[in-house]
Design an enzyme around this catalytic site. Sequence first.
Site, short mmCIF file in Angstrom:
data_model
loop_
_atom_site.label_atom_id
_atom_site.label_comp_id
_atom_site.label_asym_id
_atom_site.label_seq_id
_atom_site.Cartn_x
_atom_site.Cartn_y
_atom_site.Cartn_z
N CYS A 3 -0.46 4.05 2.20
CA CYS A 3 -0.26 3.81 3.63
C CYS A 3 1.18 4.08 4.06
CB CYS A 3 -0.61 2.36 3.97
SG CYS A 3 -2.24 1.82 3.44
N ASP A 4 2.14 3.67 3.25
CA ASP A 4 3.54 3.64 3.67
C ASP A 4 4.47 4.57 2.91
OD1 ASP A 4 2.77 1.59 5.44
OD2 ASP A 4 3.11 0.05 3.92
N CYS A 30 0.84 -1.19 0.00
CA CYS A 30 0.00 0.00 0.00
C CYS A 30 0.88 1.24 0.00
CB CYS A 30 -0.92 0.00 1.22
SG CYS A 30 -1.95 1.48 1.36
#
Length: 299
Positions: A128-129, A125
């Site tokens: 997300c990261d 992701c």
Amino acid sequence: MGGGPAGYAAALYSSRAKFDTLVIEKMFTGGQMATTDVMENYPGFEEPIGGSDLALRMEKQARKFGTVVLNDEVIELDLDSKIKVVKTKKNTYECKAVILCMGAYPKMLGLDKEEAFRGAGVSYCAVCDGAFYKGKTVAVVGGGDTAAEDALYLARFCPKIYIIHRRDQMKASKILQDEICCNTKIEFIWNSVVEEIIGQYGVEGLMVRNLITGENTSLNVDGLFVAIGLNPNISLVNGKIRQSSEGYIITDDKMQTSIPGVYAAGDIRDKFLRQVITAAADGATASYSAEHYITENKW
């Protein structure tokens, strides 16, 4: 079951039709949609909207009409009886119809250190990261829309992004391909696959093999983002319901599965296009079908 666009569209339609409606979501609102940073192709929004923002709007709208949202995990289903039984970690619920909207999860490459380095350089992701890799070099594996979107998002933080793809051209939409080709931070490695993750405690590099020449090349990167597709979340119904060879649930055009009173919508369903808009459409159709099923049967 599932709090993504399919689940909340179904909930909205069911609640407005005055049916008692429960959405059970084990993680966070939006599912895969919530990991999308910018959405430009959902109708009604002239300006881009974030996936998590759209998800929260969907949840709020469903709640407005009476939907009850429960954060819990379903651990067992009895779908064969006329009254369906849904057992979660916290409680047991009985209902007249079930709509399966559990979505899908990212496929893995199957490399030796992949699972061990998840969160230590391996990610599925970018939204997300991605911010954790500011100033670092990363690689994205894949050739579809997700891989393209991930690379473009990572270009906000990273000075260099490699896209590793096993073919000689991407499958992503033309508009995304055009954006990538105009971005000088992104470099393609065609006809290649990742053979090995290099590093002792985290990702320090990759061994990449060219599928045409067979040549192995070492690539210095700090992160590996995998974007090669999805697997359906069907563990609760696997083998109990009609599925495709890839495991996706087969339905008719009314979203009816092989079990009466059980419907499937969104990414978990065997279908041609998996997008937020098609998931929402599936959810609306499934809800409408469930309403007719409940109304027409003598309980």
